[in-house]
Design an enzyme around this catalytic site. Structure first.
Site, short mmCIF file in Angstrom:
data_model
loop_
_atom_site.label_atom_id
_atom_site.label_comp_id
_atom_site.label_asym_id
_atom_site.label_seq_id
_atom_site.Cartn_x
_atom_site.Cartn_y
_atom_site.Cartn_z
N TYR A 1 0.99 -1.22 -0.12
CA TYR A 1 0.10 -0.09 0.19
C TYR A 1 0.82 1.41 -0.05
CZ TYR A 1 -3.41 3.30 1.08
OH TYR A 1 -4.44 4.46 1.46
N LYS B 1 1.00 4.16 -3.19
CA LYS B 1 0.70 5.45 -2.88
C LYS B 1 1.93 6.32 -3.09
CE LYS B 1 -3.73 5.51 -1.99
NZ LYS B 1 -4.71 6.33 -2.89
#
Length: 269
Positions: free
Chosen positions: A144, A148
């Protein structure tokens, strides 16, 4: 003054819905998107369109629909995203690719679809929703963080490439907010026979507890409005609890291994 037209991906729930409702209340013409339009037949907060950020045909159709109706598109908010947790070694690679498709490739597809209209207008703003997690590699959330973080770096490059067209681009990195992201997040199974089992289970509980105790996503919406009203947006913005933002300052000033030790202590690893 002509109402600004805003497109928000992932607008049917969570942060996206909060942004859409708030901007609608401030007089913007708001369009949100969802992959499951049939589940939101009674959605009335603002107009929802079908769009899957992994499907470029659906992206173009949604963008064309808005332009045909409004004649312009002023703001794109790349909000659609998915969570993923697990030891990287034990996370199925197809799940890693799904996360990257949604969190990184999806926003790039969206940007490519809106740039021709914004270039024709000689104006536009693109806000890429990243995360405070994009500034650091977090244990059991590494994929994750990477997805990002990749979007944040791509934003830094693209905002320089498009600046001569009168188009601005920035990121907004939220901390933890009370949304349904935990229920939709992919969790690699907790396997007590795994060498990561106990540590991962403990960290996963901490992650979920943080989300349930988190703040109101309207704070993110208010930050979005302030960015829209800014003539020359900064490269990056953050919004979240004081300690979450303070952790970014610590990362800047502390040696890498000292900061790593703080994270290890925080997660009790």
């Amino acid at each position: 003054m002509e109402r600004k037209v805003v497109l928000i991906t992932g607008g049917s729930s969570g942060i996206g819905k909060a942004i859409g409702m708030y901007l609608s209340s401030q007089g913007f013409s708001v369009y949100g998107t969802t992959r499951n339009l049939e589940k939101h037949a009674h959605f009335e907060s603002f107009e929802l369109l079908f769009l899957d950020v992994g499907n470029v045909i659906s992206i173009q159709e949604a963008v064309d629909t808005i332009i045909a109706k409004e004649g312009r598109l002023d703001v794109l908010i790349n909000n659609a995203g998915v969570g993923i947790t697990g030891p990287i070694e034990e996370t199925p690679h197809e799940e890693i690719l799904k996360c990257l498709d949604t969190n990184f490739h999806g926003p790039l597809h969206m940007i490519k679809a809106v740039l021709p209209q914004m270039r024709e207008q000689k104006s536009g703003l693109i806000i890429n929703i990243t995360s405070i997690a994009s500034y650091m590699g977090l244990p059991f959330r590494g994929i994750y963080s990477a997805s990002k973080g990749a979007l944040a770096l791509a934003t830094e490059a693209m905002r320089m490439e498009i600046k001569t067209f009168g188009i601005e681009m920035t990121t907004l990195g939220p901390g933890d907010f009370a949304t349904n992201i935990a229920s939709g997040r992919y969790h690699a199974p907790v396997n007590q026979n795994s060498p990561y089992g106990a540590a991962y289970a403990q960290t996963l509980k901490m992650i979920n507890d943080d989300v349930y105790r988190a703040g109101d996503p309207v704070s993110v919406a208010q930050k979005v409005l302030s960015i829209i009203k800014t003539d020359q947006p900064k490269v990056h913005y953050r919004v979240g609890a004081f300690m979450q933002k303070f952790s970014l300052l610590l990362k800047k000033i502390l040696p890498d291994k000292v900061y790593e030790k703080l994270l290890l202590n925080h997660y009790k690893l």
